[in-house]
Enzyme design. Structure first.
Site, PDB file in Angstrom:
ATOM      1  N   LYS A 275       1.751  -5.968 -34.712  1.00 46.44           N
ATOM      2  CA  LYS A 275       0.522  -5.241 -34.405  1.00 46.44           C
ATOM      3  C   LYS A 275       0.096  -4.426 -35.621  1.00 46.44           C
ATOM      4  O   LYS A 275       0.940  -3.917 -36.355  1.00 46.44           O
ATOM      5  CB  LYS A 275       0.767  -4.259 -33.249  1.00 46.44           C
ATOM      6  CG  LYS A 275       0.898  -4.882 -31.884  1.00 46.44           C
ATOM      7  CD  LYS A 275       1.162  -3.810 -30.829  1.00 46.44           C
ATOM      8  CE  LYS A 275       1.406  -4.391 -29.454  1.00 46.44           C
ATOM      9  NZ  LYS A 275       0.234  -5.052 -28.867  1.00 46.44           N
ATOM     10  N   ARG A 349       4.604 -11.246 -20.527  1.00 46.13           N
ATOM     11  CA  ARG A 349       4.603 -12.347 -19.548  1.00 46.13           C
ATOM     12  C   ARG A 349       5.895 -13.166 -19.632  1.00 46.13           C
ATOM     13  O   ARG A 349       6.309 -13.767 -18.650  1.00 46.13           O
ATOM     14  CB  ARG A 349       3.361 -13.221 -19.749  1.00 46.13           C
ATOM     15  CG  ARG A 349       3.293 -13.928 -21.070  1.00 46.13           C
ATOM     16  CD  ARG A 349       1.882 -14.398 -21.398  1.00 46.13           C
ATOM     17  NE  ARG A 349       1.018 -13.288 -21.817  1.00 46.13           N
ATOM     18  CZ  ARG A 349      -0.281 -13.414 -22.077  1.00 46.13           C
ATOM     19  NH1 ARG A 349      -0.888 -14.590 -21.950  1.00 46.13           N
ATOM     20  NH2 ARG A 349      -0.983 -12.369 -22.466  1.00 46.13           N
TER      21      ARG A 349
HETATM   22  N1  BES Z   1       1.700  -4.328 -24.557  1.00 49.61           N
HETATM   23  C1  BES Z   1       0.575  -5.101 -24.952  1.00 49.61           C
HETATM   24  C2  BES Z   1      -0.675  -4.818 -24.144  1.00 49.61           C
HETATM   25  C3  BES Z   1      -1.300  -3.456 -24.314  1.00 49.61           C
HETATM   26  C4  BES Z   1      -2.355  -3.279 -25.179  1.00 49.61           C
HETATM   27  C5  BES Z   1      -0.881  -2.389 -23.560  1.00 49.61           C
HETATM   28  C6  BES Z   1      -2.947  -2.046 -25.308  1.00 49.61           C
HETATM   29  C7  BES Z   1      -1.477  -1.141 -23.697  1.00 49.61           C
HETATM   30  C8  BES Z   1      -2.520  -0.971 -24.572  1.00 49.61           C
HETATM   31  C9  BES Z   1       0.905  -6.583 -24.802  1.00 49.61           C
HETATM   32  O1  BES Z   1       2.228  -6.937 -24.957  1.00 49.61           O
HETATM   33  C10 BES Z   1       0.136  -7.304 -25.845  1.00 49.61           C
HETATM   34  O2  BES Z   1       0.375  -7.063 -26.980  1.00 49.61           O
HETATM   35  N2  BES Z   1      -0.791  -8.159 -25.438  1.00 49.61           N
HETATM   36  C11 BES Z   1      -1.597  -8.881 -26.340  1.00 49.61           C
HETATM   37  C12 BES Z   1      -1.720 -10.276 -25.804  1.00 49.61           C
HETATM   38  C13 BES Z   1      -2.325 -11.262 -26.772  1.00 49.61           C
HETATM   39  C14 BES Z   1      -1.407 -11.466 -27.953  1.00 49.61           C
HETATM   40  C15 BES Z   1      -2.558 -12.556 -26.043  1.00 49.61           C
HETATM   41  C16 BES Z   1      -2.958  -8.201 -26.413  1.00 49.61           C
HETATM   42  O3  BES Z   1      -3.412  -7.641 -25.420  1.00 49.61           O
HETATM   43  O4  BES Z   1      -3.537  -8.190 -27.486  1.00 49.61           O
HETATM   44 MN    MN Z   2       2.749  -7.297 -26.984  1.00 48.08          MN
END
Ligand code: BES
Ligand code: MN
Ligand code: ZN
Length: 495
Positions: A275, A349
């Site tokens: 990230k 997931r």
């Molecule tokens: N933990 C994150 C989702 C999240 C984002 C929670 C912002 C709280 C605030 C999750 O694991 C994630 O990173 N999801 C990705 C999915 C994508 C790679 C398909 C996302 O939301 O960008």
């Molecule tokens: Mn994630």
């Protein structure tokens, strides 16, 4: 905070701060009866141009007298009828103000609100007050940065409603204790709340709240075949844990067996699909689903839940170590389906799919709910205040939406369009763990749905928005909110 109920009038209570309420259009505050004091407060409202809008506050310092040192009138807005919300927000603001006035002992006059029961009003007041009084101060060594805690709260109610008010206080306190637990866990630093520490905490909570508790370590998970969950954990030195909690109600025949599953990623760096820095800031909160599940479980005995309830916490850390799982990897899952890793940041997931499939097969539930900070896309869709509710079962949707509304939480139904499943059915494996740019919250829910038998009533709550506030948005103080814990407790009280 010690809470008690009294039938004496707010105006005779010896407290630092007395809180009463006024809606738009009210000429006098609600929640007290003394004619002379009402007149004084009414005059003050008029002279100050106080209009009772949501968020408005007015202070009155009576000169002398044996009663409260100060009065605070809080605005309820135009239509305070919306289930508990206006009142909950108003009391939350009031207990936060109390700290500024160095008021350790406060009293609140329970207002009458047309169309709402004493029980609901009083519970909203208690839950609001406790939410406002919460502070995460365990790491402060400088006392001056601590707010003055509200140590005693007296709820002043009319004689006829005292019984209902006492019951509401009890349920409000049970829910608030649980919500505070969730907030403490989510606020804690990721280095201090690793999967194994979280599991130890869960064991302690279980002991204190009459739950059975089993902690599964890496070898157990390998033996069970939870391969996808284990893959996520490969990039860290912190060993993963799965906690299995079980609540068995006393006495009564159990008609229902409910399973709750919580995403407990104690830190989500994104993995090799790292990230960007700003997006990583609050990723210690990526275990908020597991925190909500543990919190709800901790309340079941005291709340008198009549169903058998299981809680599963999937605890892992998602890092980038030398053995980390990679984009392009093809994973086995507990269910036997294969999954291609399109993005290591779609890890939640992968943790949940094994737990959902295992629970459905081994625990034979009558209903199942998972709670997860699953997608940023859900925050894009609903904003920071609302969680997404995904289910194919109308009864689950109605029951959970009703529980959320009564709890003052925002939970909004989202679609599970079958045709979007195609977005996940690409590449060399049965499923890919990402569905492309659009509808990300929906494709995530559809992914999970592939690991739950169609006939099992199942709902998925995406709490990525409300679990953690980076500002003081909406009256809820910054940081963890305990999202979904109140809703789960309400729902489980009613089944
Ligand atoms: N933990 C994150 C989702 C999240 C984002 C929670 C912002 C709280 C605030 C999750 O694991 C994630 O990173 N999801 C990705 C999915 C994508 C790679 C398909 C996302 O939301 O960008
Ligand atoms: Mn994630
Ligand atoms: Zn995550």
């Amino acid at each position: 905070m010690r809470i008690r109920v009294t039938t004496r009038d707010l105006s005779v209570l010896k407290v630092d701060l007395a809180v009463c309420f006024a809606a738009e259009g009210d000429r006098r505050p609600r929640g007290l009866a003394d004619a002379a004091v009402l007149r004084s407060l009414g005059n003050r409202m008029k002279s100050e141009g106080f209009r009772g809008r949501a968020g408005d506050r007015l202070i009155w310092n009576p000169d002398g007298g044996a009663g409260p040192g100060r009065y605070l009138i809080v605005g309820l807005g135009k239509h305070p009828g919306a289930p508990g919300e206006a009142l909950r927000r108003a009391t939350l603001a009031a207990t936060r103000d109390a700290a500024d006035f160095i008021a350790g002992r406060i009293a609140i006059g329970l207002p009458e609100i047309s169309g709402q029961s004493t029980l609901e009003c009083a519970r909203a007041v208690i839950e609001g007050a406790r939410a406002g009084a919460y502070q995460f101060d365990r790491h402060l060594t400088d006392d001056s940065r601590r707010r003055t805690p509200v140590t005693a709260l007296t709820l002043a109610v009319p004689e006829a409603t005292a019984g209902a008010a006492r019951k509401a206080v009890r349920h409000g306190e049970i829910t608030s204790d649980a919500t505070d637990l969730a907030r403490d866990l989510v606020n804690e630093a990721p280095s201090r709340l690793t999967p194994s520490v979280f599991a130890r905490q869960a064991t302690k909570v279980a002991r204190a709240s009459g739950l059975q508790c089993k902690v599964l370590a890496q070898a157990d998970l390998r033996r069970l075949g939870m391969s996808a969950l284990l893959e996520v954990s490969r990039g860290t030195r912190q060993p993963p844990r799965v906690v299995h909690l079980k609540y068995v109600p006393k006495g009564r025949a159990r008609r229902q067996r409910i399973v709750l599953v919580g995403k407990g990623v104690t830190f989500d760096s994104g993995g090799l699909n790292l990230k960007p820095g700003d997006s990583m800031t609050y990723m210690k909160a990526d275990m908020a689903g597991a925190a909500a599940v543990l919190a709800a479980m901790s309340a079941l005995r005291d709340a008198g839940c009549r169903a058998e309830v299981h809680g599963l916490l999937g605890l892992v850390e998602n890092l980038t170590g030398g053995d980390a799982y990679k984009p392009g990897d093809i994973l086995d899952t507990y269910a036997g389906k294969t999954v291609e890793v399109g993005n290591t940041d779609a890890e939640g997931r992968l943790v949940l799919c094994d737990l959902l499939a295992w629970a459905a097969a081994k625990l034979k539930p009558t209903a199942m709910v998972d709670v997860a900070t699953l997608t940023g896309a859900c925050v894009v869709a609903l904003g920071p205040a609302a969680s997404g509710l995904f289910t194919r079962h109308d009864e689950m949707r109605d029951a959970l939406a009703a529980a959320a509304a009564a709890s003052g939480e925002k939970l909004w139904p989202m679609p599970m369009y079958e045709e979007y499943l195609q977005l996940l059915q690409k590449g060399p494996a049965d499923l890919c763990n990402i569905g492309g740019r659009w509808g990300g919250a929906i494709t995530a829910a559809l992914f999970l749905g592939e690991f739950v038998p169609r006939e099992l009533p199942w709902a998925h709550l995406d709490i990525a928005g409300p679990a953690f506030n980076d500002t003081e948005f909406g009256g809820m103080p910054g940081a963890a909110t305990g999202a979904a814990a109140p809703t789960l407790i309400r729902w489980l009280e009613s089944v």
